[in-house]
Write an enzyme that holds these catalytic residues in place. Structure first.
Site: not given
Length: 255
Positions: A147, A160, A164
């Site tokens: 991402s 998150y 990542k």
């Protein structure tokens, strides 16, 4: 007389590809892109009926496709399935999870759920495919869908972003370790992509305005924006590319 150089092929004929998280969104687009380029694609996810329907659609379109029920967060069963079904020349891991909240409100349960899939599941899936290639003495291209949030921070996205960022770290280390075996390991880092899962975000005017302001090309991402990148990283056209990230973020991280 000097000969003109020739562009390496983007074709994937004769290659076997595994796409995890292939039942929808980015994963499905990746499976279709690899199938279009001639790869024999195994679509993996938990939703068996959905996978079988997609395999039928790909087959009807002239592609080679198979379904593999798989829960990437179940490390033992995933490893066994890869060992039985492989080796795979190409891996695309699009299985992932997000549970957004302010960092101060993060629960241990949410942290564990996201980390178990995004880090642990991704790590051991990549390892399992690499083991099969090394055992067979074959090169390969392993691609994790990361991402843009692996390179920046974001409000309500501490967990998150952490997962990542971790994917980027193990990708670099694996690329160094497996390079001599001809195994390349890279990530693709998309911006916000319009899918069924993200549609509710885009339907909120304030959030959509924030996204469109950050994306310098002034449009949201579509799954088609990922497909050419997957073909590139999977093919000989990227044979000297490893341990790096391909940003598909419309300029978000250029600031």
């Amino acid at each position: 007389m000097q000969q003109l150089p020739k562009t390496p092929s983007f074709r994937l004929d004769g290659k076997r590809a595994l796409v995890a998280g292939a039942s929808a969104g980015i994963g499905l687009a990746c499976a279709a892109a690899l199938g279009e380029a001639g790869a024999e694609v195994t679509l993996a996810a938990r939703r068996v009926e959905t996978l079988e329907a997609l395999v039928e659609k790909m087959t009807n379109a002239g592609m080679k496709a198979h379904a593999l029920p798989l829960d990437v967060s179940d490390i033992e069963s995933t490893g066994a399935a890869i060992e039985e079904s492989g080796p795979f020349d190409i891996l695309v891991n699009s299985a992932g999870l997000a549970r957004h909240s302010p960092a101060i409100d993060t629960t241990e349960a949410d942290f564990d759920a996201v980390a178990d899939l995004n880090i642990k599941g991704a790590y051991f899936l990549t390892q399992a495919v690499a083991k099969g290639l090394i055992k067979a003495g074959k090169p390969g291209s392993l691609i994790n869908i990361s991402s843009q949030m692996a390179h920046v921070g974001g409000l309500d996205r501490a967990v998150y972003c952490a997962t990542k960022h971790a994917v980027e770290g193990f990708t670099k280390s694996m690329a160094i370790e497996w390079g001599k075996a001809g195994i390349r390991v890279n990530t693709i880092c998309p911006t916000f992509i319009l899918t069924d899962l993200t549609r509710t975000t885009f339907e909120q005017p304030e959030k959509r305005a924030w996204i469109e302001d950050k994306i310098k090309l002034n449009r949201v991402g579509e799954v088609e924006d990922i497909m050419g990148a997957v073909q590139f990283l999977a093919s000989d056209a990227s044979s000297l590319v490893t341990g790096t990230s391909l940003m598909i973020d419309g300029g978000w991280t250029a600031e």
